[in-house]
Scaffold this motif. Structure first.
Motif, PDB file in Angstrom:
ATOM      1  N   ALA A   1       1.411  -0.526   4.915  1.00 40.09           N
ATOM      2  CA  ALA A   1       0.549  -1.191   6.043  1.00 40.09           C
ATOM      3  C   ALA A   1       1.400  -1.963   6.758  1.00 40.09           C
ATOM      4  CB  ALA A   1      -0.694  -2.002   5.422  1.00 40.09           C
ATOM      5  N   VAL A   2       1.987  -1.464   7.762  1.00 40.10           N
ATOM      6  CA  VAL A   2       3.004  -2.113   8.684  1.00 40.10           C
ATOM      7  C   VAL A   2       2.443  -1.877  10.168  1.00 40.10           C
ATOM      8  CG1 VAL A   2       5.131  -1.922   9.831  1.00 40.10           C
ATOM      9  CG2 VAL A   2       5.006  -1.584   7.351  1.00 40.10           C
TER      10      VAL A   2
ATOM     11  N   GLU B   1      -6.575   0.051   5.267  1.00 37.42           N
ATOM     12  CA  GLU B   1      -5.319  -0.690   4.470  1.00 37.42           C
ATOM     13  C   GLU B   1      -4.852  -1.839   5.336  1.00 37.42           C
ATOM     14  OE1 GLU B   1      -5.151   2.893   4.599  1.00 37.42           O
ATOM     15  OE2 GLU B   1      -6.251   3.040   2.704  1.00 37.42           O
ATOM     16  N   TRP B   2      -4.539  -1.535   6.688  1.00 34.17           N
ATOM     17  CA  TRP B   2      -3.963  -2.428   7.588  1.00 34.17           C
ATOM     18  C   TRP B   2      -4.590  -3.771   7.469  1.00 34.17           C
ATOM     19  CZ3 TRP B   2      -1.973   0.802  12.462  1.00 34.17           C
ATOM     20  CH2 TRP B   2      -1.088   1.636  11.807  1.00 34.17           C
TER      21      TRP B   2
ATOM     22  N   PHE C   1       1.082  -1.279   0.210  1.00 31.31           N
ATOM     23  CA  PHE C   1       0.090   0.026  -0.047  1.00 31.31           C
ATOM     24  C   PHE C   1       0.974   1.173   0.045  1.00 31.31           C
ATOM     25  CE2 PHE C   1      -2.816  -3.062   1.217  1.00 31.31           C
ATOM     26  CZ  PHE C   1      -4.095  -2.717   0.890  1.00 31.31           C
TER      27      PHE C   1
ATOM     28  N   GLU D   1       0.401   3.716   1.686  1.00 31.08           N
ATOM     29  CA  GLU D   1       0.750   4.143   3.399  1.00 31.08           C
ATOM     30  C   GLU D   1       1.071   2.693   3.876  1.00 31.08           C
ATOM     31  OE1 GLU D   1      -1.344   6.887   5.551  1.00 31.08           O
ATOM     32  OE2 GLU D   1      -1.850   7.910   3.487  1.00 31.08           O
TER      33      GLU D   1
ATOM     34  N   ALA E   1      -4.271  -5.405   3.842  1.00 31.97           N
ATOM     35  CA  ALA E   1      -3.204  -6.056   3.858  1.00 31.97           C
ATOM     36  C   ALA E   1      -3.036  -7.411   4.424  1.00 31.97           C
ATOM     37  CB  ALA E   1      -1.916  -5.192   4.261  1.00 31.97           C
TER      38      ALA E   1
END
Lengths: 373, 286
Positions: A87-88, B178-179, A83, A85, B182
């Motif tokens: 996605a961590v 998005e997290w 992504f 931004e 993902a």
């Protein structure tokens, strides 16, 4: 024969009144880097999300490796998305972040440890594996996001503008890194960006999109040398292409471009070109890239003009030249060229490098093919 | 110029001082009253002349001091209400936070039950609770829930779940979608996404919501007063009993108030770190 990895067939997606993706079809071959390029809001990210399964297309089908995955949920498609931004997950260590996908798939512990270590090595993350992900810098975060995808060995790796957040220096390194990784691992990669330079550097093939439509698919060279329409010509290349519009007419034995009473002599430019007879009397736009124009300080060339101003761009000069009232072009010149504003210079252009477009439709008119026909 | 600054500064301190007095005098009064003997309950000074622990002892062993403090009847020992309060508040809080978490997730990610629905949960908070007391009492009488722990837990959790939803929705909204996407693409099931990604990230939110709701439950008086009698009496109800039909037992009442405030103060102290990250979640994210 190249193997088709992904096929997108006639996909259309609407968000309320907005037609985000309009009947888009393309194929991506195994092992290539394919870039969706276009200005923001052109539908490239939506297309990517449809491929990932995060959005459902209103119409059309998506095939991965020949399998129709249109109704398959994202986690069963075996694609992975990096992504914009990254996605961590801040609450996990770098190791756990990279291991996440394998853990979710309930892989055996030894395999997870081995794969994570391999990927960490590949991306230079070995030293931070036990650090909390919220504590590492932006460039590490980016590599973690990439690592999380690489570790699950997806069939297709999707990247949504992964370099926009990074600063120029890091972006350059990452670009090289990405290219190297892609070559080394032979991954099929679909890359989304609005940066045409990035697309040119990274891609095997590029798909240019605007306002939900796919305008042209081709290698970077094809897209640069033979833009299919005005938008592609305008969007690709920096500084942007010079566009001169008008009606091409023959007057007193000369070829001239007429527009609202203004007249520009194009005899020297177009006379030699084959098939030029077919476009006489038509409203056209002539496109010439600044880098295809040579400045001749002694005044010889297709046109003559007055130097208005110049900008420095790296080791090159962008020279603004006034050909006539309301008609200005930009040309690239070597830094060593001594110029002053007000100088009268000649402009030399190779007729082969001239692009002609229909003014109404914006479509490319290929003089050669007209000539041959 | 110089004088102006002095005036402004002193005004500032006067205002701060008045505010501190306003907040702290009642607290100080309760603390000192708890240690005053019967004879000093109605005096106008703070520091007790003969400090005593009698007020505390009488809470647990009321029969020892019958008549001594002007009591006309025995108030039950405080042990049972104290345990009742702990059990009811804790269970109701846990229930509200669990239900609130799932509701908030649905409201944040899937927009259920629609924008009006989530607003509707606040509606019950817009009327004075007294409005609900009578109907609830009638229901409870018919359901056999009067004076039971279950009755109080059910009521408390359903009233406070609103706060849990609103607090937690804010926290979940702050987690980038998005997290979750993902995690999904990497092969995690929806349940896994919820428990491995969302839940750990809203932990500060769960603490904030839990603490807030626990305090509400711990101090609730009206419902408990109406709906309990002997078996499920809570601490606030019990505190109110010391002044009234049995006499004017100000000392023991202050002592019990002091005991009652130990729990929330301790909780607040232990989790203040969480509280800070909780309230500034949007700023520390990522």
């Amino acid at each position: 024969m190249k193997k088709v990895k992904l096929e997108v067939k006639n996909i259309t997606k609407r968000f309320g009144d907005l037609l985000a993706v309009n009947n888009v079809s393309f194929e991506v071959y195994e092992g290539e880097t394919f870039t969706l390029l276009g200005p923001s809001g052109c539908g490239k990210t939506t297309t990517l999300r449809i491929i990932a399964g995060l959005e459902k297309p209103d119409k059309g089908r998506v095939f991965i490796g020949g399998r129709d995955v249109t109704d398959v949920p994202p986690r069963e498609r075996n694609v992975c998305l990096v992504f914009q931004e990254y996605a961590v997950f801040p609450h996990m260590t770098v190791y756990d972040n990279i291991a996440f996908g394998l853990k979710a798939r309930k892989e055996p512990e030894e395999l997870i440890a081995r794969r994570v270590r391999e990927v960490a090595e590949l991306l230079g993350l070995t030293s931070v594996l036990n650090t909390k992900a919220s504590k590492v810098g932006l460039s590490e975060k980016q590599r973690i996001a990439l690592g999380r995808c690489l570790v699950v060995e997806p069939e297709i790796l999707l990247l949504d503008e992964p370099l926009t957040l990074a600063d120029a220096k890091i972006r350059e390194t990452m670009r090289r890194e990405l290219r190297r990784l892609q070559r080394e691992l032979k991954i099929t990669m679909i890359y989304v960006t609005h940066d045409q330079l990035e697309a040119m550097m990274l891609s095997d093939r590029i798909a240019v999109m605007n306002a939900g439509r796919l305008l042209q698919v081709g290698t970077p060279r094809e897209i640069y040398e033979k833009p299919k329409n005005l938008f592609v010509a305008y969007f690709i290349g920096s500084p942007t292409i010079n566009l001169i519009e008008g009606k091409l007419v023959r007057k007193d034995g000369k070829l001239v471009l007429e527009k609202e009473g203004l007249v520009l002599d194009a005899t020297k430019l177009l006379e030699e070109a084959k098939g030029v007879g077919k476009i006489i009397g038509r409203e056209i736009v002539i496109g010439i890239r600044p880098e295809d124009i040579q400045i001749d300080p002694s005044g010889h060339g297709v046109w003559k003009g007055e130097v208005e101003l110049f900008e420095v761009s790296g080791d090159q000069l962008i020279v603004h030249i006034k050909l006539a009232e309301e008609t200005k072009i930009r040309a690239m010149a070597p830094f060593s060229l001594r110029l002053r504003t007000g100088d009268i210079v000649g402009v030399a252009i190779n007729p082969d490098k001239v692009h002609v477009f229909d003014r109404k439709t914006g479509e490319r008119i290929d003089l050669l093919s007209i000539g041959e026909a | 110029m110089k004088w102006g600054r002095i005036v402004v500064t002193s005004l500032k301190y006067i205002i701060i001082g008045v505010f501190i007095l306003w907040v702290l005098v009642p607290v100080a009064w309760i603390i000192t009253l708890a240690f005053k003997p019967y004879q000093e309950w109605r005096v106008a000074y703070f520091i007790p002349k003969q400090p005593t622990l009698d007020n505390f002892i009488v809470l647990f062993k009321p029969e020892v001091f019958t008549g001594v403090m002007g009591a006309t009847a025995i108030v039950e020992p405080v042990t049972k209400p104290l345990i009742n309060s702990l059990v009811v508040s804790a269970l109701a809080t846990v229930l509200a936070v669990i239900v609130g978490f799932f509701s908030a997730y649905g409201a944040s990610r899937y927009n259920t039950p629609g924008p009006f629905g989530i607003f509707f949960t606040l509606l019950t908070r817009m009327l004075p609770p007294a409005t609900f007391v009578t109907p609830i009492m009638v229901y409870y009488a018919n359901l056999g829930l009067l004076d039971t722990h279950l009755g109080l837990i059910a009521l408390y959790s359903s009233v406070t779940v609103t706060y849990a939803i609103w607090i937690l929705k804010g926290f979940i909204d702050a987690i980038p979608v998005e997290w979750e996407e993902a995690a999904m693409l990497e092969g995690a099931s929806p349940t896994k996404v919820l428990f491995k990604v969302v839940l750990p990230l809203v932990r500060p939110g769960l603490v904030v919501a839990g603490l807030f709701i626990f305090l509400l439950n711990w101090t609730e008086l009206l419902f408990a007063l109406v709906l309990t009698n002997i078996n499920a009496v809570t601490l606030p109800v019990h505190i109110s009993k010391y002044v009234g039909a049995v006499g004017q037992l100000y000392g023991p009442q202050a002592a019990l108030a002091l005991i009652g405030s130990i729990v929330p103060v301790t909780i607040g102290y232990i989790i203040q770190k969480h509280l800070v990250t909780g309230f500034t979640f949007g700023m520390v994210r990522g």
